[in-house]
Design a protein around this motif. Structure first.
Motif, PDB file in Angstrom:
ATOM      1  N   ASP A  81      85.695 -96.343  40.646  1.00  0.00           N
ATOM      2  CA  ASP A  81      85.309 -96.818  39.301  1.00  0.00           C
ATOM      3  C   ASP A  81      85.911 -95.912  38.227  1.00  0.00           C
ATOM      4  N   TRP A  82      85.838 -94.608  38.465  1.00  0.00           N
ATOM      5  CA  TRP A  82      86.358 -93.634  37.481  1.00  0.00           C
ATOM      6  C   TRP A  82      87.862 -93.829  37.284  1.00  0.00           C
ATOM      7  N   LEU A  83      88.584 -93.947  38.386  1.00  0.00           N
ATOM      8  CA  LEU A  83      90.044 -94.058  38.282  1.00  0.00           C
ATOM      9  C   LEU A  83      90.447 -95.378  37.616  1.00  0.00           C
ATOM     10  N   ARG A  84      89.646 -96.420  37.873  1.00  0.00           N
ATOM     11  CA  ARG A  84      89.943 -97.700  37.228  1.00  0.00           C
ATOM     12  C   ARG A  84      89.681 -97.589  35.726  1.00  0.00           C
ATOM     13  N   ARG A  85      88.524 -97.027  35.379  1.00  0.00           N
ATOM     14  CA  ARG A  85      88.091 -96.982  33.978  1.00  0.00           C
ATOM     15  C   ARG A  85      88.926 -96.014  33.142  1.00  0.00           C
ATOM     16  N   ARG A  86      89.168 -94.832  33.677  1.00  0.00           N
ATOM     17  CA  ARG A  86      89.814 -93.791  32.876  1.00  0.00           C
ATOM     18  C   ARG A  86      91.331 -93.811  33.017  1.00  0.00           C
ATOM     19  N   HIS A  87      91.838 -94.303  34.143  1.00  0.00           N
ATOM     20  CA  HIS A  87      93.287 -94.182  34.387  1.00  0.00           C
ATOM     21  C   HIS A  87      93.976 -95.505  34.732  1.00  0.00           C
ATOM     22  N   ASP A  88      93.273 -96.611  34.543  1.00  0.00           N
ATOM     23  CA  ASP A  88      93.876 -97.937  34.833  1.00  0.00           C
ATOM     24  C   ASP A  88      94.486 -97.986  36.227  1.00  0.00           C
ATOM     25  N   ALA A 209      94.111 -84.165  35.245  1.00  0.00           N
ATOM     26  CA  ALA A 209      94.401 -85.455  34.595  1.00  0.00           C
ATOM     27  C   ALA A 209      93.379 -85.873  33.544  1.00  0.00           C
ATOM     28  N   ASP A 210      92.134 -85.458  33.710  1.00  0.00           N
ATOM     29  CA  ASP A 210      91.090 -85.881  32.758  1.00  0.00           C
ATOM     30  C   ASP A 210      91.036 -84.977  31.534  1.00  0.00           C
ATOM     31  N   LEU A 211      91.758 -83.857  31.591  1.00  0.00           N
ATOM     32  CA  LEU A 211      91.663 -82.870  30.508  1.00  0.00           C
ATOM     33  C   LEU A 211      92.906 -82.942  29.634  1.00  0.00           C
ATOM     34  N   VAL A 212      92.980 -84.027  28.896  1.00  0.00           N
ATOM     35  CA  VAL A 212      94.163 -84.299  28.077  1.00  0.00           C
ATOM     36  C   VAL A 212      93.716 -84.442  26.627  1.00  0.00           C
ATOM     37  N   TYR A 213      94.423 -83.776  25.723  1.00  0.00           N
ATOM     38  CA  TYR A 213      94.016 -83.785  24.319  1.00  0.00           C
ATOM     39  C   TYR A 213      94.391 -85.099  23.640  1.00  0.00           C
ATOM     40  N   ALA A 214      93.576 -85.448  22.642  1.00  0.00           N
ATOM     41  CA  ALA A 214      93.811 -86.687  21.897  1.00  0.00           C
ATOM     42  C   ALA A 214      95.251 -86.724  21.420  1.00  0.00           C
ATOM     43  N   GLY A 215      95.855 -87.903  21.479  1.00  0.00           N
ATOM     44  CA  GLY A 215      97.251 -88.042  21.055  1.00  0.00           C
ATOM     45  C   GLY A 215      98.206 -87.983  22.241  1.00  0.00           C
ATOM     46  N   ASN A 216      97.703 -87.612  23.413  1.00  0.00           N
ATOM     47  CA  ASN A 216      98.529 -87.572  24.621  1.00  0.00           C
ATOM     48  C   ASN A 216      97.925 -88.516  25.657  1.00  0.00           C
ATOM     49  N   LYS A 217      98.759 -88.970  26.577  1.00  0.00           N
ATOM     50  CA  LYS A 217      98.231 -89.847  27.615  1.00  0.00           C
ATOM     51  C   LYS A 217      98.756 -89.401  28.972  1.00  0.00           C
ATOM     52  N   HIS A 218      97.821 -89.249  29.893  1.00  0.00           N
ATOM     53  CA  HIS A 218      98.231 -88.934  31.256  1.00  0.00           C
ATOM     54  C   HIS A 218      98.603 -90.231  31.980  1.00  0.00           C
ATOM     55  N   HIS A 219      99.743 -90.230  32.646  1.00  0.00           N
ATOM     56  CA  HIS A 219     100.136 -91.386  33.462  1.00  0.00           C
ATOM     57  C   HIS A 219     100.044 -90.978  34.925  1.00  0.00           C
ATOM     58  N   THR A 223     100.657 -95.129  39.712  1.00  0.00           N
ATOM     59  CA  THR A 223     100.634 -96.425  39.018  1.00  0.00           C
ATOM     60  C   THR A 223     102.047 -96.769  38.531  1.00  0.00           C
ATOM     61  N   LEU A 224     102.798 -95.750  38.106  1.00  0.00           N
ATOM     62  CA  LEU A 224     104.172 -96.012  37.654  1.00  0.00           C
ATOM     63  C   LEU A 224     105.037 -96.425  38.850  1.00  0.00           C
ATOM     64  N   ALA A 225     104.773 -95.810  39.992  1.00  0.00           N
ATOM     65  CA  ALA A 225     105.552 -96.139  41.188  1.00  0.00           C
ATOM     66  C   ALA A 225     105.280 -97.569  41.626  1.00  0.00           C
ATOM     67  N   GLY A 226     104.088 -98.066  41.294  1.00  0.00           N
ATOM     68  CA  GLY A 226     103.706 -99.422  41.682  1.00  0.00           C
ATOM     69  C   GLY A 226     104.719-100.450  41.218  1.00  0.00           C
ATOM     70  N   THR A 237      98.518 -88.271  45.829  1.00  0.00           N
ATOM     71  CA  THR A 237      97.963 -87.806  44.549  1.00  0.00           C
ATOM     72  C   THR A 237      96.664 -87.057  44.794  1.00  0.00           C
ATOM     73  N   ALA A 238      96.585 -85.871  44.225  1.00  0.00           N
ATOM     74  CA  ALA A 238      95.350 -85.086  44.340  1.00  0.00           C
ATOM     75  C   ALA A 238      94.539 -85.266  43.059  1.00  0.00           C
ATOM     76  N   VAL A 239      93.302 -85.698  43.210  1.00  0.00           N
ATOM     77  CA  VAL A 239      92.388 -85.817  42.061  1.00  0.00           C
ATOM     78  C   VAL A 239      91.047 -85.193  42.445  1.00  0.00           C
ATOM     79  N   ALA A 240      90.311 -84.758  41.434  1.00  0.00           N
ATOM     80  CA  ALA A 240      89.047 -84.080  41.738  1.00  0.00           C
ATOM     81  C   ALA A 240      88.173 -84.025  40.486  1.00  0.00           C
ATOM     82  N   PRO A 241      86.861 -83.976  40.679  1.00  0.00           N
ATOM     83  CA  PRO A 241      85.983 -83.769  39.523  1.00  0.00           C
ATOM     84  C   PRO A 241      85.835 -82.285  39.184  1.00  0.00           C
ATOM     85  N   SER A 242      86.494 -81.414  39.946  1.00  0.00           N
ATOM     86  CA  SER A 242      86.207 -79.978  39.858  1.00  0.00           C
ATOM     87  C   SER A 242      86.568 -79.354  38.513  1.00  0.00           C
ATOM     88  N   LYS A 243      87.791 -79.600  38.019  1.00  0.00           N
ATOM     89  CA  LYS A 243      88.150 -79.048  36.705  1.00  0.00           C
ATOM     90  C   LYS A 243      87.458 -79.864  35.616  1.00  0.00           C
TER      91      LYS A 243
END
Ligand SMILES: Cc1ncc(COP(=O)(O)O)c(C=O)c1O
Length: 412
Positions: A81-88, A209-219, A223-226, A237-243
């Motif tokens: 759900d998080w990856l869908r909502r926050r990262h499409d 990936a979740d710690l990105v300042y306004a005005g920037n977008k993490h890709h 998803t780009l490879a798709g 891809t490594a993702v985590a709630p840790s940071k």
């Protein structure tokens, strides 16, 4: 949203972490040779985790049996759900491999996708376990150094292409620690084109990936490879709630691996070491963070941006010999101290000594991140702003003292 003190998200209060077996605080003596430093080094923050996390941990602790644990379906769903909502990003459940941390996964990936003696590409200056994951497993480092021009880092694609012709695996740091770049869509597409041409597997470390300042977008690279269809390179891809939610001590992260062959190879690498990550506390915190931590994260991002801007303004006004490489993401600031080093006529060890013993500030020395880090320091701003202010004032005072000493010595 313009305040760091939104509703119950308080990032300004001090929390005493000393004596909690905290690496950042209780490891100061070992790291710096003194405990008398403001610790702005290892990448965790001095902020309380979201209340939902603390509550979930307390509820789990209240059940007095802490036995062997499995990953419940709801845990996977919270991540999907998080990856869908926050990262499409539409992730299938079977693509997910749970693991005890991103660094162990780096090691597993190197062992799974490169043979002993094979080359693995890293892009220094970079988070130092990228180097050790390669060297400690008997593989060879292929350096593709980032380029610094006009105070901004970029990837040297021509050189990457040369490295790719010889290598099996690329360890990509996206967003990049320590230089703070959030790679653009065009840059990542270029990486993908090179990887496809040379049949390179990519380990994309997206822990920030979740710690990105306004005005920037993490890709998300995957998803780009798709859009490349069948010919897309294999991506882990490594993702985590840790940071994101400041829970790195709980040691639970995930790999998203769409290709079944790559997934099998990784699982085998973990099984060879009998590494299991399931633990009743980490799964409780993981799920609570992804399900209920979003408002906390939004408030955190506002606070961090204000702190980043505060540091930038302070340096410009009071310490122009230290230049901030403005980060687009992460709470890690890459400080270019080369002018200060030259002015004081000191080497990297002396620069570190200056910050620790004269300024009283414990940062990560740039050389940890490779030779290209000479003359740089990494400052962790995940702390109440008044602490950052005190640290900067300590640096200013020490700089004035050191400059006076240098001037007097030169005039003798
Ligand atoms: C880019 C990057 N990857 C991985 C990690 C650590 O991951 P873990 O604690 O899950 O091993 C860090 C921590 O600073 C990091 O910056």
């Amino acid at each position: 949203m313009n305040s760091g003190c939104l509703s119950n998200h308080d990032f300004n209060s001090d929390i005493n972490r000393a004596g909690t077996a905290s690496l950042k605080y209780d490891g100061r003596q070992t790291m710096f040779g003194t405990a008398e430093v403001i610790p702005l080094w290892v990448a965790d923050m001095d902020f309380a985790a979201p209340q939902a996390v603390t509550r979930a941990l307390a509820e789990r602790a209240a059940h007095p049996v802490y036995g062997y644990t499995v990953y419940p379906d709801s845990l996977y769903e919270s991540l999907i759900d998080w990856l869908r909502r926050r990262h499409d990003w539409e992730v299938q459940r079977e693509w997910i491999v749970m693991c005890p941390g991103v660094v162990p996964s780096l090691h597993a990936a190197v062992m799974a996708f490169a043979e002993s003696g094979d080359s693995v590409i890293v892009q220094p200056p970079v988070y130092f376990p990228f180097f050790s994951a390669v060297t400690s497993t008997g593989r060879q480092l292929a350096h593709n150094p980032l380029r610094l021009a006009n105070n901004r880092y970029s990837i040297d694609f021509d050189h990457l292409e040369q490295c790719a012709a010889e290598a099996r695996l690329l360890l990509l740091c996206s967003p990049h620690n320590p230089v703070g770049r959030v790679w653009s869509k065009q840059e990542l597409e270029c990486v993908l084109r090179i990887a496809r041409k040379h049949d390179l597997v990519i380990f994309s470390d997206e822990i920030h990936a979740d710690l990105v300042y306004a005005g920037n977008k993490h890709h998300t690279l995957s998803t780009l490879a798709g859009t490349l269809g069948e010919s897309a390179p294999h991506i882990i891809t490594a993702v985590a709630p840790s940071k994101t939610f400041n829970i790195p001590g709980l040691n639970l992260s995930t790999l998203v691996v769409p290709d079944p062959g790559c997934r099998r190879a990784l699982v085998q690498a973990f099984e060879a070491m009998h590494v299991s990550a399931a633990n009743p506390f980490s799964i409780a915190a993981f799920e609570a963070a992804y399900r209920e931590g979003e408002a906390w994260l939004e408030a955190l991002l506002v606070y961090l941006r204000q702190s980043r801007d505060y540091v930038a303004e302070y340096l410009t006004a009071h310490l122009p010999e230290i230049r901030l490489i403005e980060p687009e993401g992460t709470y890690l600031l890459w400080l270019d101290c080369r002018a200060l080093k030259a002015e004081l006529g000191i080497n990297d060890a002396e620069l570190r000594h200056f910050f620790v013993h004269e300024a009283g500030v414990g940062m990560s020395p740039g050389t940890l991140f490779g030779e290209a880090g000479s003359g740089f320091m990494r400052m962790n701003i995940g702390a109440p702003r008044h602490i950052i202010k005190t640290a900067l004032e300590g640096i200013k005072k020490a700089e004035r003292g050191a400059r006076q000493r240098t001037t007097s010595a030169r005039s003798l």
